[in-house]
Design an enzyme around this catalytic site. Structure first.
Site, PDB file in Angstrom:
ATOM      1  N   GLU A 188      58.620  -6.196   5.339  1.00 23.96           N
ATOM      2  CA  GLU A 188      57.515  -6.745   4.676  1.00 23.96           C
ATOM      3  C   GLU A 188      56.776  -5.656   3.674  1.00 23.96           C
ATOM      4  O   GLU A 188      56.668  -5.832   2.726  1.00 23.96           O
ATOM      5  CB  GLU A 188      56.463  -7.164   5.751  1.00 23.96           C
ATOM      6  CG  GLU A 188      55.226  -7.608   4.893  1.00 23.96           C
ATOM      7  CD  GLU A 188      54.217  -7.936   6.068  1.00 23.96           C
ATOM      8  OE1 GLU A 188      53.016  -8.294   5.730  1.00 23.96           O
ATOM      9  OE2 GLU A 188      54.421  -8.102   7.328  1.00 23.96           O
ATOM     10  N   HIS A 227      43.488   0.502 -22.949  1.00 24.27           N
ATOM     11  CA  HIS A 227      43.132  -0.573 -23.356  1.00 24.27           C
ATOM     12  C   HIS A 227      41.915  -0.852 -24.233  1.00 24.27           C
ATOM     13  O   HIS A 227      41.658  -1.683 -25.079  1.00 24.27           O
ATOM     14  CB  HIS A 227      43.652  -2.002 -22.798  1.00 24.27           C
ATOM     15  CG  HIS A 227      44.927  -2.403 -22.866  1.00 24.27           C
ATOM     16  ND1 HIS A 227      45.975  -1.706 -22.199  1.00 24.27           N
ATOM     17  CD2 HIS A 227      45.648  -3.307 -23.617  1.00 24.27           C
ATOM     18  CE1 HIS A 227      47.147  -2.389 -22.140  1.00 24.27           C
ATOM     19  NE2 HIS A 227      46.849  -3.379 -22.999  1.00 24.27           N
TER      20      HIS A 227
END
Length: 380
Positions: free
Chosen positions: A243, A339
């Site tokens: 996992e 950004h």
């Protein structure tokens, strides 16, 4: 740096996965985010495409291929596309390990065909309102009563919790025995006393159903015990490494994608008469991220290969999980900054990534728990 862990067969499979995502997931994902859940049809489509139960026996509709790299490729492409709604990794990477390892022949006949076709969606219920990473602190009990276990308790933050038809529930069958009193029970949709609570409203990953589950005197047949009674904690420890590898490998792919998108933005976005990537500070930031990602990729691929050989240790999985998820968080944060204001607009993939990635350092065991596992392995 090129990757040498995949064959031509793997890359052909990757092309098929990309086509599947483009056809069956991408056109619908925005609506699923509004709905807070994916359509069951995408599970059936994944079953038809052979993307569920790749390592399950062919006689039940599985692929019969134990090569874990196919699941990694599936997870990588989902991460690159930014589509987190379908909880395929929970079904394939996590629950598949428990079912394949523990199911009796009768249980295999009952559940495996639906598992592989997508007709049976699975979840695993470990976390409780008062027990997260501390699995020994669970309070859910399953006490014997004739041919049944009587299950009582509650679980929370359960991925696939709303859609799930089969839930692997971690419960105490002997509350006085500590870790040796934990068992795994398969609870099926429709069992009396099994109820689902809210589809939880999360910061990110909005299309993936995450639920509260309640068990009020649910009578679970003894035939639904997975493996041996009292061995549940050991089974969890054996399967948690995969996992954590799954989470770490997915985080690596997501971080690389965020970086690539941001690099292109820095080449095209101009300020003060030149692309913003030409400014030294921004260029250094991009150089730092590229270096960190390249170094992490090497360890990630090493862990993938080790798991494919059955050689990955819990300590290595913990290292990968905490390092890559923390790296993902750092990379996405820096990419948002590069950004500028557009990085805060949800129409840009980086803004969605900023919401979606925050959970990575928490689920599957927090960063702090990963460090504890590694530290104990050092004998300190």
């Amino acid at each position: 740096m090129g990757r040498d862990i995949y064959t031509e067969e793997h890359e052909a499979f990757r092309d098929m996965v990309r086509s599947f995502i483009a056809k069956e997931i991408a056109p619908h994902h925005e609506q699923w985010e509004k709905d807070g859940i994916v359509s069951r049809e995408v599970w059936l489509a994944a079953g038809r495409a052979g993307l569920l139960g790749i390592d399950m026996p062919e006689e039940f509709g599985g692929g019969g291929d134990p090569d874990y790299r196919y699941y990694v490729i599936f997870n990588e492409e989902l991460a690159k596309a930014g589509v987190h709604g379908p909880g395929f990794a929970v079904h394939n990477d996590i629950n598949g390990g428990y079912l394949r390892q523990l199911c009796s022949p009768e249980q295999q006949r009952r559940w495996f065909p639906g598992y592989c076709s997508g007709e049976i969606v699975t979840a695993i219920a470990m976390t409780e309102p008062a027990a997260g990473s501390d699995l020994q602190g669970i309070r859910t009990t399953a006490l014997k009563d004739g041919d049944h276990y009587v299950l009582n308790g509650s679980k929370t933050f359960i991925s696939n919790g709303i859609l799930a038809d089969l839930v692997i529930v971690v419960a105490k069958t002997d509350p006085s025995a500590g870790a040796k009193g934990v068992s795994l029970l398969a609870v099926e949709r429709g069992m009396e006393g099994f109820e689902r609570g809210r589809n939880l409203d999360k910061v990110g990953m909005h299309a993936q159903d995450t639920a509260e589950l309640f068990f009020d005197n649910v009578r679970v047949p003894k035939e639904n015990l997975l493996g041996e009674e009292g061995m549940g904690f050991i089974y969890l420890m054996q399967n948690l490494a995969r996992e954590r590898l799954s989470i770490g490998a997915t985080a690596q792919a997501a971080a690389e994608t965020a970086f690539e998108q941001t690099l292109e933005y820095c080449k095209s976005r101009e300020a003060f008469g030149r692309p913003i990537g030409k400014f030294q500070h921004n260029r250094f930031t991009l150089a730092e991220m590229k270096t960190e990602l390249t170094v992490a990729r090497s360890f990630t691929d090493e862990c993938i290969v080790k798991e494919s050989r059955g050689e990955l240790t819990p300590d290595e999985a913990a290292m990968l999980k905490w390092w890559n998820t923390e790296l993902l968080k750092r990379v996405v944060d820096r990419c948002v900054q590069l950004h500028g204001g557009y990085g805060y607009m949800t129409e840009y993939p980086i803004a969605k990534a900023y919401q979606d990635v925050r959970i990575q350092t928490i689920f599957g065991g927090t960063t702090e728990i990963m460090k504890e596992i590694i530290g104990r392995g050092l004998g300190v």
